[in-house]
Design a protein around this motif. Structure first.
Motif, PDB file in Angstrom:
ATOM      1  N   LEU A   1       0.835  -1.197   0.000  1.00  0.00           N
ATOM      2  CA  LEU A   1       0.000   0.000   0.000  1.00  0.00           C
ATOM      3  C   LEU A   1       0.870   1.247   0.000  1.00  0.00           C
ATOM      4  CD1 LEU A   1      -3.043   0.675   0.268  1.00  0.00           C
ATOM      5  CD2 LEU A   1      -2.687   0.737   2.734  1.00  0.00           C
ATOM      6  N   TYR A   2       0.515   2.212  -0.869  1.00  0.00           N
ATOM      7  CA  TYR A   2       1.153   3.535  -0.868  1.00  0.00           C
ATOM      8  C   TYR A   2       0.084   4.551  -1.203  1.00  0.00           C
ATOM      9  CZ  TYR A   2       4.089   7.513  -2.044  1.00  0.00           C
ATOM     10  OH  TYR A   2       4.661   8.776  -2.080  1.00  0.00           O
ATOM     11  N   ARG A   3      -0.140   5.495  -0.293  1.00  0.00           N
ATOM     12  CA  ARG A   3      -1.134   6.555  -0.477  1.00  0.00           C
ATOM     13  C   ARG A   3      -2.512   6.011  -0.834  1.00  0.00           C
ATOM     14  NH1 ARG A   3       0.813  11.931  -3.160  1.00  0.00           N
ATOM     15  NH2 ARG A   3       1.926  12.676  -1.340  1.00  0.00           N
ATOM     16  N   GLY A   4      -2.891   4.925  -0.176  1.00  0.00           N
ATOM     17  CA  GLY A   4      -4.213   4.363  -0.372  1.00  0.00           C
ATOM     18  C   GLY A   4      -4.373   3.449  -1.572  1.00  0.00           C
ATOM     19  N   GLU A   5      -3.325   3.289  -2.373  1.00  0.00           N
ATOM     20  CA  GLU A   5      -3.405   2.407  -3.547  1.00  0.00           C
ATOM     21  C   GLU A   5      -2.607   1.142  -3.318  1.00  0.00           C
ATOM     22  OE1 GLU A   5      -2.907   3.775  -7.526  1.00  0.00           O
ATOM     23  OE2 GLU A   5      -3.572   5.792  -6.993  1.00  0.00           O
TER      24      GLU A   5
END
Length: 98
Positions: free
Chosen positions: A20-24
Motif C-alpha cells: 500500500l502507498y497513499r491508499g493504492e
C-alpha cells in the motif's frame, strides 16, 4: 530517473506482496528482499522491492516525496515535513570531516 516509494506490506505471497502507498494497492516483486511480514516497509522501484525499511525511514522518504509534490505545485510550506532538519546546523558526513 527512478524514484523509490516506501510501501507497506498488506499481504505476502510466494515471491511477491500486496503493498500500500497513499491508499493504492500494488503487487510488488519481493525476490530481492525475500518474504516480508504484513506491516513491513519496503523501498520499491518499478514494482520491485529493493530494500526493507524501518518505519522511521519510510516516513522520512514519504515526507520528502510529499515535499517534492508540494514544491512542484508551488507550495513552499514544507518545513513541517523536514522537522529533523529545521533549526539545526548542517553536519558533514564522517568521511568528509578533517
Amino acid at each position: 530517473m527512478c524514484i523509490g516509494m516506501p510501501m507497506q506490506v498488506v499481504a505476502q505471497h510466494s515471491e511477491s506482496a500486496t503493498c500500500l502507498y497513499r491508499g493504492e494497492e500494488s503487487v510488488i516483486d519481493t525476490m530481492l528482499v525475500g518474504p516480508q511480514p504484513v506491516g513491513a516497509w519496503l523501498l520499491v522501484f518499478l514494482d520491485t522491492a529493493r530494500e526493507v525499511l524501518s518505519e522511521t525511514k519510510a516516513k522520512q522518504i514519504s515526507d520528502a516525496l510529499e515535499a517534492m509534490r508540494l514544491a512542484m505545485q508551488g507550495d513552499n510550506h514544507i518545513d513541517h515535513l523536514f522537522s529533523d532538519l529545521v533549526n539545526r546546523e548542517p553536519q558533514l558526513p564522517e568521511f568528509l570531516k578533517p
